[in-house]
Design an enzyme around this catalytic site. Structure first.
Site, short mmCIF file in Angstrom:
data_model
loop_
_atom_site.label_atom_id
_atom_site.label_comp_id
_atom_site.label_asym_id
_atom_site.label_seq_id
_atom_site.Cartn_x
_atom_site.Cartn_y
_atom_site.Cartn_z
NE ARG A 231 -4.24 -1.45 0.05
CZ ARG A 231 -4.34 -2.55 -0.72
NH1 ARG A 231 -3.34 -2.87 -1.52
NH2 ARG A 231 -5.42 -3.29 -0.71
CD GLU A 260 -3.25 3.06 -5.07
OE1 GLU A 260 -2.09 2.86 -5.42
OE2 GLU A 260 -4.04 2.16 -4.73
CG HIS A 299 -3.52 -0.93 -6.46
ND1 HIS A 299 -3.86 -0.34 -5.28
CD2 HIS A 299 -3.53 -2.27 -6.21
CE1 HIS A 299 -4.10 -1.25 -4.37
NE2 HIS A 299 -3.90 -2.44 -4.92
P1 NAI Z 1 -0.73 -11.37 5.10
O1 NAI Z 1 -1.73 -10.94 6.12
O2 NAI Z 1 -0.69 -12.80 4.71
O3 NAI Z 1 0.73 -10.95 5.59
C1 NAI Z 1 1.02 -9.71 6.16
C2 NAI Z 1 2.23 -9.85 7.05
O4 NAI Z 1 2.54 -8.56 7.56
C3 NAI Z 1 2.02 -10.79 8.25
O5 NAI Z 1 3.06 -11.72 8.33
C4 NAI Z 1 2.02 -9.83 9.45
O6 NAI Z 1 2.55 -10.42 10.60
C5 NAI Z 1 2.91 -8.71 8.93
N1 NAI Z 1 2.70 -7.45 9.62
C6 NAI Z 1 1.53 -6.89 9.98
N2 NAI Z 1 1.75 -5.71 10.60
C7 NAI Z 1 3.09 -5.54 10.64
C8 NAI Z 1 3.93 -4.53 11.15
N3 NAI Z 1 3.43 -3.46 11.79
N4 NAI Z 1 5.26 -4.66 11.01
C9 NAI Z 1 5.78 -5.76 10.39
N5 NAI Z 1 5.03 -6.77 9.91
C10 NAI Z 1 3.70 -6.65 10.01
O7 NAI Z 1 -0.99 -10.43 3.84
P2 NAI Z 1 -0.58 -10.71 2.33
O8 NAI Z 1 -1.62 -11.53 1.67
O9 NAI Z 1 0.82 -11.18 2.27
O10 NAI Z 1 -0.70 -9.23 1.71
C11 NAI Z 1 0.15 -8.19 2.12
C12 NAI Z 1 -0.40 -6.87 1.60
O11 NAI Z 1 -0.29 -6.84 0.17
C13 NAI Z 1 -1.92 -6.65 1.83
O12 NAI Z 1 -2.18 -6.14 3.11
C14 NAI Z 1 -2.30 -5.66 0.76
O13 NAI Z 1 -2.19 -4.35 1.28
C15 NAI Z 1 -1.21 -5.88 -0.31
N6 NAI Z 1 -1.78 -6.35 -1.57
C16 NAI Z 1 -1.58 -5.61 -2.70
C17 NAI Z 1 -2.11 -5.99 -3.90
C18 NAI Z 1 -1.86 -5.21 -5.15
O14 NAI Z 1 -2.57 -5.40 -6.15
N7 NAI Z 1 -0.88 -4.34 -5.18
C19 NAI Z 1 -2.96 -7.19 -4.00
C20 NAI Z 1 -3.07 -7.93 -2.77
C21 NAI Z 1 -2.52 -7.51 -1.61
#
Ligand code: NAI
Length: 332
Positions: A231, A260, A299
């Site tokens: 993000r 964005e 995005h």
């Molecule tokens: P996930 O929930 O599986 O993994 C997120 C990780 O971040 C977890 O391991 C969690 O412990 C860690 N985390 C949370 N808060 C934290 C902090 N303050 N400091 C350090 N680590 C922290 O999520 P996933 O599926 O891997 O997705 C990650 C992000 O990717 C989503 O939240 C979304 O914003 C973004 N995304 C972007 C897309 C795009 O089209 N550009 C599409 C899908 C997701």
């Protein structure tokens, strides 16, 4: 039930009609924001993607709403506090784009490491030469992964395939994962000081907003690249723009930008009364777009046919589950 689907593509309509034959369905290819709710004020369920904004103003116009189904993993476009107050169930699609987003992160990395865009632009203009196109190997380089969740884990797998050395930072360490995926957790500052490529895979929330700020960018190597497919708001745009202008880091690959939504609606920005800070960020985004060592995609990391089918499939399951009182993929 009255179910409104927003930001929908034509191919999805028929599938939804087959799955919800007894419901009253409303379809729109437009996003839902204040002013675009129109006559659809009697919705029980609203389904939309990330360009829609479920804030207080929009929810005020949907007084009957009981469920919001976002067709995304991230849900920072939904006011969760407001939904909680109104007892609205919020569901997301937690894992449709694990490999999809990870592959885009590597697409950005390879574009930067091998100067693919510059090379292709030159050859398309008839200039067939290698001058200025020397890149660098990924093998043996250090990649720093912030966030070892679904997407981060897949990035680590790919990085191992490239022969990179992987270090990672996560608020919740998973020691088993380190062995299984061949990487090492390090403190955030160590990661920033050490990595050649930084890639971000965490959600945006109050703890992660501007996590990568001026101080953090100052720790990075001058030769390092920053990749953000999570993000935009996790990186302070002002600090990133300045770090790139002052050559504090080597470049960036960005699928997401702060503010964005105003980039998607460039024409509306001038008509809208946007704050000074927001306007500054939009202007800085334009500076980033023009930098030769920065690649920006709109995005689009989620956007493969396979991922879109997985999104629709899970969203249908989320709605059916909610209707039967067996809620799944509940954010809150
Ligand atoms: P996930 O929930 O599986 O993994 C997120 C990780 O971040 C977890 O391991 C969690 O412990 C860690 N985390 C949370 N808060 C934290 C902090 N303050 N400091 C350090 N680590 C922290 O999520 P996933 O599926 O891997 O997705 C990650 C992000 O990717 C989503 O939240 C979304 O914003 C973004 N995304 C972007 C897309 C795009 O089209 N550009 C599409 C899908 C997701």
């Amino acid at each position: 039930m009255n179910i409104g689907f927003f930001e929908l593509e034509p191919w999805e309509k028929e599938i939804l009609q087959k799955n919800f034959p007894k419901d009253n369905l409303f379809f729109s290819n437009k996003k839902i924001v204040e002013g675009s709710v129109g006559k659809q004020t009697n919705l029980d369920i609203a389904v939309a993607f990330v360009k829609s904004q479920f804030n207080k103003e929009v929810l005020d116009k949907l007084p009957k709403i009981k469920m919001l189904a976002t067709m995304s993993t991230g849900y920072d476009h939904i006011d969760l506090e407001e939904c909680k107050r109104r007892k609205i169930t919020v569901c997301n699609v937690p894992a449709y784009g694990i490999n999809t987003v990870a592959e885009q992160a590597f697409a950005l990395i390879l574009c930067l490491s091998r100067k693919i865009l510059t090379a292709a632009n030159q050859t398309s203009k008839g200039t067939f030469r290698q001058k200025g196109l020397r890149g660098f190997d990924l093998k043996d380089k250090v990649i720093g992964v912030i966030g070892t969740g679904n997407i981060g884990k897949h990035v680590i797998k790919i990085a191992n395939g490239f022969g990179m050395k992987v270090i990672a930072f996560d608020a919740f360490k998973n020691d088993k994962l380190q062995k299984e995926f061949n990487f090492k957790y390090v403190p955030l500052n160590t990661l920033l000081k050490t990595c050649d490529i930084l890639t971000i895979h965490i959600p945006e929330n109050k703890d992660t907003h501007h996590l990568i700020n001026k101080e953090k960018l100052a720790l990075m190597k001058k030769t390092a690249y920053l990749i953000n497919t999570s993000r935009g708001g996790i990186v302070d745009t002002d600090a990133l723009t300045k770090a790139l202008q002052k050559k504090r880091i080597a470049g960036a690959g960005l699928d997401v930008l702060e503010e964005e939504k105003d980039m998607f609606n460039g024409d509306k920005v001038v008509a809208k009364d946007i704050g000074k800070e927001e306007m500054r960020t939009v202007l800085e985004n334009h500076i980033l777009l023009e930098m030769p060592n920065v690649i920006v995609t709109p995005h689009n990391a989620f956007n493969t046919q396979e991922a879109m089918e997985r999104i629709l499939d899970t969203t249908i399951k989320n709605i059916k589950g909610f209707k039967k009182g067996r809620k799944i993929n509940v954010v809150q």
